[in-house]
Motif scaffolding. Structure first.
Motif, PDB file in Angstrom:
ATOM      1  N   SER A  23       5.673 104.809  43.301  1.00 48.71           N
ATOM      2  CA  SER A  23       5.953 103.669  44.448  1.00 48.71           C
ATOM      3  C   SER A  23       4.334 103.894  44.969  1.00 48.71           C
ATOM      4  O   SER A  23       4.783 105.005  45.845  1.00 48.71           O
ATOM      5  N   GLY A  25       5.458 103.068  48.313  1.00 47.51           N
ATOM      6  CA  GLY A  25       6.147 103.174  49.265  1.00 47.51           C
ATOM      7  C   GLY A  25       6.563 105.290  49.642  1.00 47.51           C
ATOM      8  O   GLY A  25       6.996 106.062  49.934  1.00 47.51           O
ATOM      9  N   ALA A  26       6.988 104.807  47.943  1.00 44.19           N
ATOM     10  CA  ALA A  26       7.955 106.417  48.015  1.00 44.19           C
ATOM     11  C   ALA A  26       6.551 107.833  48.012  1.00 44.19           C
ATOM     12  O   ALA A  26       6.722 108.768  48.572  1.00 44.19           O
ATOM     13  N   ALA A  37       3.007 102.580  53.410  1.00 43.64           N
ATOM     14  CA  ALA A  37       2.361 101.499  51.735  1.00 43.64           C
ATOM     15  C   ALA A  37       1.758 101.258  51.670  1.00 43.64           C
ATOM     16  O   ALA A  37       0.859 101.248  50.142  1.00 43.64           O
ATOM     17  N   ASN A  61       4.213  99.420  42.505  1.00 45.56           N
ATOM     18  CA  ASN A  61       5.160  98.694  43.272  1.00 45.56           C
ATOM     19  C   ASN A  61       6.795  98.759  44.062  1.00 45.56           C
ATOM     20  O   ASN A  61       6.511  99.465  42.565  1.00 45.56           O
ATOM     21  N   SER A  62       7.596  99.033  44.797  1.00 39.88           N
ATOM     22  CA  SER A  62       8.559  99.355  44.628  1.00 39.88           C
ATOM     23  C   SER A  62       9.625  98.365  43.890  1.00 39.88           C
ATOM     24  O   SER A  62      10.406  99.325  43.749  1.00 39.88           O
ATOM     25  N   ASN A 103       9.844 110.241  42.041  1.00 39.93           N
ATOM     26  CA  ASN A 103      10.225 110.336  43.516  1.00 39.93           C
ATOM     27  C   ASN A 103       9.713 111.579  44.279  1.00 39.93           C
ATOM     28  O   ASN A 103      10.541 112.752  43.592  1.00 39.93           O
TER      29      ASN A 103
END
Length: 108
Positions: A23, A25-26, A37, A61-62, A103
């Motif tokens: 993602s 964000g990750a 992000a 996305n997340s 991740n």
């Protein structure tokens, strides 16, 4: 000279294995830019201009939504590339997202 943020994002995205996704964000968090992000999204929209290929289709996305698909031509290409790698997509959302999620903080 330190690589630019975009170059760091591109390098990290190239590490995402086939059949896996990460993602925005990750990726931002793993680069020490947790609140960025959106900047990762901007980087992905510019991935086509990178010197080496960037598998931008592996960044979602997340919630597992293909929010970046409109940067592909045609937009359906993002889903097609994921499906070629064994990722099931339904209604623009990755099925079994947790199973496919990569991740960077856990993998690097």
């Amino acid at each position: 000279m330190e690589p630019s943020f975009y170059d760091q994002v591109f390098e990290l995205v190239r590490l995402i294995p086939k059949g896996r996704v990460s993602s925005y964000g990750a990726i931002a968090k793993s680069l020490g830019a947790g609140g960025s992000a959106r900047m990762v999204g901007y980087a992905m929209s510019n991935a086509g201009s990178a010197e080496l290929p960037v598998p931008a289709h592996r960044v979602v996305n997340s919630a597992g939504l293909l929010t970046g698909k409109f940067h592909f031509n045609p937009p359906e290409l993002m889903q097609e590339l994921l499906e070629q790698e064994g990722v099931t997509v339904k209604d623009d959302k990755i099925q079994n997202f947790k199973k496919h999620f990569w991740n960077p903080l856990e993998e690097l």
